[in-house]
Write a protein that holds these residues in place. Structure first.
Motif, short mmCIF file in Angstrom:
data_model
loop_
_atom_site.label_atom_id
_atom_site.label_comp_id
_atom_site.label_asym_id
_atom_site.label_seq_id
_atom_site.Cartn_x
_atom_site.Cartn_y
_atom_site.Cartn_z
N ASP A 1 -47.09 -17.21 -28.49
CA ASP A 1 -47.43 -16.26 -27.40
C ASP A 1 -46.25 -15.89 -26.51
N LYS A 2 -45.04 -16.22 -26.91
CA LYS A 2 -43.86 -15.91 -26.11
C LYS A 2 -42.77 -15.27 -26.94
N ALA A 3 -41.78 -14.69 -26.24
CA ALA A 3 -40.63 -14.09 -26.91
C ALA A 3 -39.43 -15.03 -26.78
N TRP A 4 -38.76 -15.30 -27.90
CA TRP A 4 -37.65 -16.25 -27.96
C TRP A 4 -36.42 -15.59 -28.56
N ILE A 5 -35.26 -16.16 -28.23
CA ILE A 5 -34.03 -15.67 -28.82
C ILE A 5 -33.48 -16.73 -29.77
N VAL A 6 -33.23 -16.31 -31.01
CA VAL A 6 -32.61 -17.19 -32.01
C VAL A 6 -31.42 -16.43 -32.62
N PRO A 7 -30.50 -17.15 -33.27
CA PRO A 7 -29.38 -16.46 -33.92
C PRO A 7 -29.89 -15.58 -35.06
N ARG A 8 -29.05 -14.63 -35.47
CA ARG A 8 -29.42 -13.75 -36.59
C ARG A 8 -28.33 -13.80 -37.66
N ASP A 9 -28.74 -13.49 -38.90
CA ASP A 9 -27.76 -13.48 -39.99
C ASP A 9 -27.17 -12.07 -40.15
N LYS A 10 -26.38 -11.88 -41.20
CA LYS A 10 -25.66 -10.61 -41.36
C LYS A 10 -26.62 -9.44 -41.64
N THR A 11 -27.81 -9.76 -42.17
CA THR A 11 -28.77 -8.70 -42.45
C THR A 11 -29.76 -8.53 -41.29
N ASN A 12 -29.40 -9.09 -40.13
CA ASN A 12 -30.25 -9.01 -38.93
C ASN A 12 -31.60 -9.69 -39.08
N LYS A 13 -31.64 -10.72 -39.89
CA LYS A 13 -32.85 -11.54 -39.97
C LYS A 13 -32.66 -12.77 -39.09
N PRO A 14 -33.75 -13.23 -38.45
CA PRO A 14 -33.62 -14.42 -37.61
C PRO A 14 -33.26 -15.66 -38.43
N ILE B 1 -46.44 -6.25 -25.65
CA ILE B 1 -45.40 -7.11 -25.07
C ILE B 1 -45.50 -6.95 -23.56
N TYR B 2 -45.62 -8.06 -22.84
CA TYR B 2 -45.78 -7.96 -21.39
C TYR B 2 -45.07 -9.10 -20.68
N ARG C 1 -55.03 -6.55 -25.45
CA ARG C 1 -55.21 -5.84 -24.17
C ARG C 1 -55.79 -6.77 -23.12
N THR C 2 -56.78 -7.55 -23.52
CA THR C 2 -57.42 -8.47 -22.57
C THR C 2 -56.40 -9.45 -21.99
N ALA C 3 -55.54 -9.95 -22.84
CA ALA C 3 -54.57 -10.94 -22.38
C ALA C 3 -53.50 -10.31 -21.48
N SER C 4 -53.19 -9.04 -21.72
CA SER C 4 -52.04 -8.43 -21.05
C SER C 4 -52.38 -7.62 -19.82
N GLU D 1 -53.75 -7.81 -16.94
CA GLU D 1 -53.49 -8.25 -15.57
C GLU D 1 -51.99 -8.39 -15.28
N HIS D 2 -51.17 -8.19 -16.28
CA HIS D 2 -49.74 -8.51 -16.12
C HIS D 2 -48.87 -7.26 -16.09
N ILE D 3 -47.56 -7.46 -16.18
CA ILE D 3 -46.63 -6.33 -16.15
C ILE D 3 -46.51 -5.80 -17.58
N VAL D 4 -47.11 -4.63 -17.83
CA VAL D 4 -47.15 -4.09 -19.20
C VAL D 4 -46.23 -2.87 -19.35
N GLY D 5 -45.58 -2.47 -18.29
CA GLY D 5 -44.70 -1.30 -18.33
C GLY D 5 -44.10 -1.08 -16.96
N GLU D 6 -43.36 -0.08 -16.76
CA GLU D 6 -43.04 0.97 -17.67
C GLU D 6 -41.84 0.56 -18.51
N TRP D 7 -42.07 0.43 -19.84
CA TRP D 7 -40.98 0.15 -20.76
C TRP D 7 -40.25 1.44 -21.07
N ASP D 8 -38.96 1.34 -21.22
CA ASP D 8 -38.17 2.55 -21.47
C ASP D 8 -36.92 2.16 -22.25
N TRP D 9 -36.08 3.16 -22.48
CA TRP D 9 -34.77 2.87 -23.07
C TRP D 9 -33.68 3.35 -22.12
#
Ligand code: NAG
Ligand code: NAG
Length: 268
Positions: free
Chosen positions: A71-84, A131-132, A145-148, A150-158
């Protein structure tokens, strides 16, 4: 002249005409551009991580990739083909890299509506989650939707050049050390660096234990190739067909009832 707008139809997006009549002028062109923006908003991307810090631990997140697990977002290293690269061998199910796109968050109480962010959370079944950011802890999480809601769901942008991900107008993302230094943050899986959003721009004051390491990170959008996207869509479609075929069998009792009637008919 009919307005040539891109329409979202049954999972496929129609092409956007580029040419516009001179007389129709700027406002139509603007509308078209907005629609085109919407289309590009739905191009799937992975999130590559970079980190500028001089701290030697920062090497663990620099050149990383975002994955979704527990239920969370994590950072791990990636290989040359951009796979975790999983922190330990034989992780089951395998690590799932964020693979998502922007789309409006469905909530009538959010006015104006906010642009949300979804990602697949597994390839089989192909499931999308929001993702929230948890309002209380500022952790990046995923859920339905139910889980998210009540939380910060946006505004996502680039970012202006579309290369980076931003939330609420800025790149306030940080990696927080949730390991015990032995790489055993989550059982034996070795997940250590959790993604957070520094929503108050105060270095996660009150959200982070004293001495708990934190690095500012940049989330870089790596667009999936058309080939990758097509392959995924075909696979998803195949699975859905199998599924709906199965559902039809269990849901529609009509043929059986008809058969009965026929039997009765013959008996009569
Ligand atoms: C996307 O499309 C919707 C519906 O047509 C529109 O309301 C919205 O303003 C568009 N957003 C962007 C960023 O173009
Ligand atoms: C949404 O997620 C929650 C857990 O966060 C779960 O309890 C619930 O069943 C899910 N709802 C649907 C419709 O899948």
């Amino acid at each position: 002249m009919a307005l040539p707008l891109g329409i979202f139809l049954g999972g496929s997006v129609t092409a956007i005409p580029v040419v516009t009549g001179v007389a129709e002028g700027v406002s139509h062109q603007k509308k078209q551009n907005e629609e085109a923006a919407n289309q590009t908003r739905m191009i799937k991307f992975n999130m590559l991580i970079s980190c500028d810090s001089d701290d030697e631990l920062a090497d663990e997140v620099d050149n990383g990739i975002l994955v979704l697990r527990h239920d969370k977002a994590w950072i791990v290293p990636r290989d040359k083909t951009n796979k975790p690269i999983p922190p330990v061998q034989n992780i089951q199910p395998p690590l799932h890299a964020f693979a998502g796109f922007y789309i409006q968050y469905p909530d009538d109480n959010r006015n104006p509506p906010e642009r949300g962010l979804v990602s697949t959370i597994s390839d089989d079944p192909p499931m999308l989650n929001w993702i929230y950011i948890d309002r209380r802890t500022f952790e990046a999480k995923y859920g339905n939707r139910t889980a998210s809601i009540e939380h910060i769901v946006g505004e996502w942008d680039w970012t202006e050049d579309e290369s980076g991900v931003i939330l609420d107008g800025w790149e306030g993302f940080v990696a927080v050390d949730e390991g015990d230094g032995e790489g055993t943050a989550w059982g034996a899986e070795g997940l250590r660096w959790a993604l957070y959003f520094d929503a108050n721009d105060d270095g996660l004051k009150g959200k982070r234990k004293k001495g708990q390491k934190m690095f500012e990170v940049v989330l870089e959008r790596r667009l999936q190739s058309e080939e990758e996207q097509l392959k995924q869509m075909q696979e998803a479609e195949k699975k859905m067909q199998v599924k709906s075929a199965g559902d039809l069998k269990t849901q529609f009792t009509a043929p059986a009832a008809e058969r009965k009637r026929n039997v009765w008919g013959r008996k009569d």
